[in-house]
Design a protein around this motif. Structure first.
Motif, mmCIF file in Angstrom:
data_model
loop_
_atom_site.group_PDB
_atom_site.id
_atom_site.type_symbol
_atom_site.label_atom_id
_atom_site.label_comp_id
_atom_site.label_asym_id
_atom_site.label_seq_id
_atom_site.Cartn_x
_atom_site.Cartn_y
_atom_site.Cartn_z
ATOM 1 N N MET A 1 62.535 21.618 45.341
ATOM 2 C CA MET A 1 61.662 22.460 46.159
ATOM 3 C C MET A 1 61.391 23.747 45.389
ATOM 4 N N SER A 2 60.117 24.142 45.341
ATOM 5 C CA SER A 2 59.753 25.418 44.720
ATOM 6 C C SER A 2 59.186 26.338 45.794
ATOM 7 N N LEU A 3 59.536 27.623 45.667
ATOM 8 C CA LEU A 3 59.160 28.608 46.683
ATOM 9 C C LEU A 3 58.423 29.767 46.027
ATOM 10 N N GLY A 4 57.789 30.575 46.848
ATOM 11 C CA GLY A 4 57.102 31.779 46.380
ATOM 12 C C GLY A 4 57.125 32.850 47.443
ATOM 13 N N ILE A 5 57.187 34.089 46.978
ATOM 14 C CA ILE A 5 57.189 35.205 47.949
ATOM 15 C C ILE A 5 55.924 36.061 47.813
ATOM 16 N N LYS A 6 55.226 35.948 46.694
ATOM 17 C CA LYS A 6 54.006 36.742 46.558
ATOM 18 C C LYS A 6 52.910 36.204 47.477
ATOM 19 N N GLN A 7 53.067 34.937 47.879
ATOM 20 C CA GLN A 7 52.073 34.335 48.761
ATOM 21 C C GLN A 7 52.110 34.938 50.172
ATOM 22 N N LEU A 8 53.162 35.706 50.447
ATOM 23 C CA LEU A 8 53.239 36.356 51.763
ATOM 24 C C LEU A 8 52.288 37.539 51.864
ATOM 25 N N THR A 9 51.737 38.013 50.738
ATOM 26 C CA THR A 9 50.791 39.133 50.723
ATOM 27 C C THR A 9 49.442 38.638 50.197
ATOM 28 N N PRO A 10 48.325 39.308 50.563
ATOM 29 C CA PRO A 10 46.993 38.861 50.107
ATOM 30 C C PRO A 10 46.869 38.967 48.596
ATOM 31 N N ASP A 11 46.060 38.105 48.027
ATOM 32 C CA ASP A 11 45.825 38.111 46.590
ATOM 33 C C ASP A 11 44.831 39.216 46.266
ATOM 34 N N PRO A 12 45.233 40.220 45.467
ATOM 35 C CA PRO A 12 44.320 41.344 45.189
ATOM 36 C C PRO A 12 43.099 40.932 44.373
ATOM 37 N N TRP A 13 43.080 39.811 43.740
ATOM 38 C CA TRP A 13 41.952 39.398 42.923
ATOM 39 C C TRP A 13 40.821 38.787 43.751
ATOM 40 N N THR A 14 41.041 38.643 45.030
ATOM 41 C CA THR A 14 39.985 38.050 45.857
ATOM 42 C C THR A 14 38.769 38.963 45.963
ATOM 43 N N ASP A 15 38.947 40.273 45.974
ATOM 44 C CA ASP A 15 37.825 41.224 46.053
ATOM 45 C C ASP A 15 37.824 42.169 44.855
ATOM 46 N N ILE A 16 38.219 41.661 43.694
ATOM 47 C CA ILE A 16 38.339 42.505 42.504
ATOM 48 C C ILE A 16 36.988 43.064 42.063
ATOM 49 N N THR A 17 35.906 42.264 42.186
ATOM 50 C CA THR A 17 34.594 42.732 41.725
ATOM 51 C C THR A 17 34.060 43.859 42.588
ATOM 52 N N THR A 18 34.506 43.886 43.821
ATOM 53 C CA THR A 18 34.045 44.957 44.719
ATOM 54 C C THR A 18 34.862 46.226 44.494
ATOM 55 N N LYS A 19 36.165 46.057 44.382
ATOM 56 C CA LYS A 19 37.055 47.216 44.281
ATOM 57 C C LYS A 19 37.070 47.809 42.884
ATOM 58 N N TYR A 20 36.960 46.972 41.877
ATOM 59 C CA TYR A 20 37.016 47.451 40.491
ATOM 60 C C TYR A 20 35.786 46.939 39.744
ATOM 61 N N ALA A 21 34.652 47.489 40.114
ATOM 62 C CA ALA A 21 33.380 47.081 39.496
ATOM 63 C C ALA A 21 33.316 47.576 38.060
ATOM 64 N N VAL A 22 32.518 46.891 37.247
ATOM 65 C CA VAL A 22 32.358 47.291 35.849
ATOM 66 C C VAL A 22 31.713 48.669 35.803
ATOM 67 N N GLY A 23 32.284 49.574 34.998
ATOM 68 C CA GLY A 23 31.778 50.930 34.872
ATOM 69 C C GLY A 23 32.480 51.914 35.781
ATOM 70 N N SER A 24 33.246 51.422 36.750
ATOM 71 C CA SER A 24 33.951 52.328 37.659
ATOM 72 C C SER A 24 35.150 52.954 36.953
ATOM 73 N N GLN A 25 35.451 54.174 37.328
ATOM 74 C CA GLN A 25 36.558 54.911 36.717
ATOM 75 C C GLN A 25 37.765 54.905 37.651
ATOM 76 N N HIS A 26 38.961 54.735 37.039
ATOM 77 C CA HIS A 26 40.203 54.669 37.821
ATOM 78 C C HIS A 26 41.341 55.312 37.023
ATOM 79 N N THR A 27 42.405 55.588 37.733
ATOM 80 C CA THR A 27 43.619 56.136 37.102
ATOM 81 C C THR A 27 44.753 55.132 37.281
ATOM 82 N N GLY A 28 45.338 54.739 36.184
ATOM 83 C CA GLY A 28 46.427 53.761 36.237
ATOM 84 C C GLY A 28 47.699 54.269 35.556
ATOM 85 N N ILE A 29 48.722 53.416 35.566
ATOM 86 C CA ILE A 29 50.026 53.763 34.962
ATOM 87 C C ILE A 29 50.266 52.848 33.765
#
Length: 708
Positions: free
Chosen positions: A474-502
């Motif tokens: 049996m294989s399990l996962g815990i990240k599946q309990l939270t939404p996948d951030p890549w589902t709306d990546i084009t909206t949240k992190y559009a090309v040309g947009s500026q962001h601050t990361g670590i």
């Protein structure tokens, strides 16, 4: 009695008579001895001859005379010798016997009255003491009885004795002597069953001490014969009794026949010994397994006796072994990797993974030493010397009890039982575990260890990713309990947009910047700065630092983001094209020396250029060094590749070339002036006179002097 005995008796008689008459001046001891010897030798012969002639005659009577007769015919020049009484009497009897041969009326002795010994010789003892044959036999019997009551000296000898008494501290031993000996009971510690009537060996230290006591030692007697006994027991494989004296490194010291022998710990029992002290002060049976004659070392074994008894039982058990057979055994030893089970002379191993369906850290969590358990035979080799056993196989497999309704996608809870670098094992039910791979713990593509998310013993909730009932996986996962951030990546992190990361990680080719949990992007090293030449990202930023970036590209299929930092500013190379024209001169500072040249920083514009090694030569000789400030000439500029190449050598070479050009121009002007004057003079030659020629020559010299 033999002739030697007769001589001895005669000498004794002579000595006795000599002492009885010490005052006789005429007595010559030597002559008396000689005479007595003569008489002693002649008397038996005469008696025997007479007895042969008259067998029915009476016994010759020998009487002692108180007076000694002197020789009737004195010898010339020889002192008178006084005979002893015994010698005189013997001489007279012999003479009488000689005379009686002619007397037919004389009494003749019978054969029974003549004192003869067993060899048929004259018995001097019977003659001396006047004993009859019957009395002589009684005397010999009494003498023998008396001698039997006496013992010869046995001091410092090893003899057999009998225990006649025993107390708490000592025993009394009878060795058939005048007295009995006392031996300390400590010398018999090896034989606790000693009782009255047992025969023991003792050494007679003293047959009689100052108190008249017999001193015996059993320990010394054993020591004297110990080595011979040990060698004999080793050759004959005899079982010996030994007393365990004390514990030593690696085993025990055993007293065997008075010798100290070594008992290795591995030879005490077939089972591992946990407490050696329980064997101290005990008497046990041993087999001598090794002897070192050079160093007088003896090695004994108690295990060999047990193994011999178990060998037959072992063969019987092995002959009946079958896979799947259930046997009862005793836990013999516990190790970190499993448990050894004694099946009655045959040992088998239960591996730690075969003890329980549940995961355990150590076998002691399931079994205890000396515990009786039932085990199942899983496998064994052809010789049946290695037997693999199982304990959990006696119970149903937990996967058989897994709920039928459980399916992929269901949420379940469990406890973390094992952590590894690649993931964590979560126990859902006893004996049923599932694996959470480290990649299923977070949406982030940045690889981390499972220890960063959980620890052993944590209660976690997970989603079933795969379920294989046949293979029981049996294989399990815990990240599946939270939404996948890549589902709306084009909206949240559009090309040309500026962001601050670590900044999360460095590579040789760039920097990984985390914008949020599960979304990382790569900033290439060429996208960090417009003007600086960066060899490694650590020269520009550090792990954990915040960095402003611009989204350059999104790859949804591979979940990749391409980021840039220099794009936050305008490209200064568009303006540098007008400033750094080829041939223009600029002042710069040498920042670093490399094999092929040096890097030059033009601080006014914040841009770096490169000066090849051949262009680093100074005007006065030598090369530029680090931190030198000098003037450089632009020899190449490329906006697209952001390449700026300069030269310091070219600067002073251009100055020298200019000076040479100016000198050449000045010389050409003067030469032109001289030629014009010469032409003018040549035109006036025809009109010149001889006096004018001198003047012209003088003028020519003057002009040449001015030209120089």
């Amino acid at each position: 009695m033999s002739e030697e005995t007769n001589k001895a008796k005669a000498e004794e008689v002579v000595k006795t008579e000599a002492k009885a008459a010490p005052a006789a001046e005429e007595t010559n001891v030597e002559e008396v001895k000689a005479e007595a010897t003569e008489v002693k030798e002649e008397a038996p012969k005469a008696v025997k001859e007479k007895a042969a002639k008259a067998p029915n005659a009476k016994k010759v009577k020998i009487e002692e005379s108180d007076d000694a007769d002197e020789d009737s015919e004195p010898k010339a020049k020889k002192p008178t010798v006084k005979k002893t009484k015994k010698a005189a009497a013997i001489s007279e009897d012999v003479e009488d016997e000689d005379d009686s041969d002619d007397d037919p009326l004389a009494d003749e002795p019978t054969d029974g009255d003549i004192p003869l010994n067993e060899q048929g010789e004259f018995d001097w003892e019977a003659y001396e003491y006047g004993l009859k044959p019957q009395a002589n036999e009684e005397r010999e019997e009494m003498t023998k009885m008396y001698e039997d009551t006496l013992t010869s000296s046995v001091e410092h000898m090893v003899i057999q004795g009998v225990v006649v008494n025993k107390s708490d501290r000592e025993i009394i031993v009878d060795i058939n002597s005048k007295s009995e000996g006392v031996v300390s009971l400590n010398e018999f510690r090896y034989n606790p069953d000693l009782k009255i009537g047992d025969e023991v060996e003792v050494l007679v230290d003293k047959q009689e001490d100052k108190n008249g006591q017999l001193v015996l030692s059993h320990r010394k007697a054993r020591s004297i014969k110990a080595w011979d006994r040990v060698n004999n027991a080793f050759e004959t494989e005899e079982i010996v009794n030994g007393y365990v004296k004390c514990r030593t490194k690696g085993g025990m010291i055993v007293d065997v026949y008075g010798l100290e022998a070594f008992l290795p710990g591995s030879q005490i029992d077939v089972k591992p010994i946990r407490d050696y002290d329980v064997y101290v002060d005990k008497t046990m049976e041993f087999k001598i397994v090794k002897i070192n004659h050079e160093f007088k070392n003896v090695v004994v074994s108690h295990k060999a006796l047990i193994e011999a008894d178990l060998e037959e039982q072992k063969r019987d058990i092995i002959s009946k072994l079958e896979k799947g057979q259930v046997l009862e055994g005793v836990v013999k030893n516990i190790t970190s990797y499993g448990v050894f089970i004694d099946l009655g002379g045959v040992d088998g191993l239960v591996h730690i993974t075969d003890l329980s369906w549940s995961r355990i850290n150590h076998p002691s969590e399931v079994v205890e030493l000396d515990q009786k358990i039932n085990v199942c035979i899983i496998d064994f080799d052809d010789q049946k010397s290695r037997i693999q056993l199982g304990l959990k196989q006696l119970e149903p497999h937990p996967w058989d009890k897994l709920a039928e309704g459980l399916k992929v996608g269901d949420n379940i809870k469990g406890k973390v039982v094992v952590l590894a670098d690649y993931g964590a094992f979560v126990e859902i039910q006893p004996g049923i575990e599932g694996l959470i791979h480290v990649s299923e713990m977070s949406w982030s593509t940045h690889l981390r260890s499972a220890q960063d998310f959980m620890k052993v013993g944590d209660e976690v909730e997970a989603v079933i990713l795969t379920l294989d009932r046949e293979d029981r996986k049996m294989s399990l996962g815990i990240k599946q309990l939270t939404p996948d951030p890549w589902t709306d990546i084009t909206t949240k992190y559009a090309v040309g947009s500026q962001h601050t990361g670590i900044v999360r990680n460095f590579t040789n080719f760039g920097v990984f910047v985390e914008l949020e949990e599960g979304i990382d992007g790569l900033t290439h090293i060429s996208d960090l700065s417009w003007t600086k030449k960066i060899k490694h990202p650590s020269e520009f930023t550090s792990v954990g630092a915040k960095l402003d970036v611009v989204v350059l590209e999104i790859d949804l299929d591979n979940r990749r983001l391409s980021l840039g930092h220099k794009q936050l500013e305008e490209n200064p190379w568009d303006n540098y094209e007008a400033v750094f024209e080829v041939g223009s001169l600029h002042e710069g500072k040498v920042t670093e020396i490399v094999d092929k040249g040096c890097d030059v920083l033009f601080e006014t514009f914040g841009v770096e250029g490169f000066c090849p090694a051949r262009h680093m030569m100074k005007d006065g000789g030598g090369k530029l060094v680090k931190d030198d400030v000098a003037e450089f000439k632009v020899i190449e500029f490329n906006k697209d590749s952001k390449r700026l190449m300069v030269s310091h050598t070219q600067v002073f070479k251009d100055v020298v070339a200019g000076e040479k050009k100016a000198a050449r121009a000045k010389g050409a002007a003067e030469a032109s002036k001289t030629n014009a004057a010469m032409k003018k003079m040549a035109s006036n030659v025809e009109r010149s006179t001889l006096g004018d020629l001198d003047a012209l020559s003088e003028l020519k010299k003057k002009m040449e002097g001015e030209g120089k």
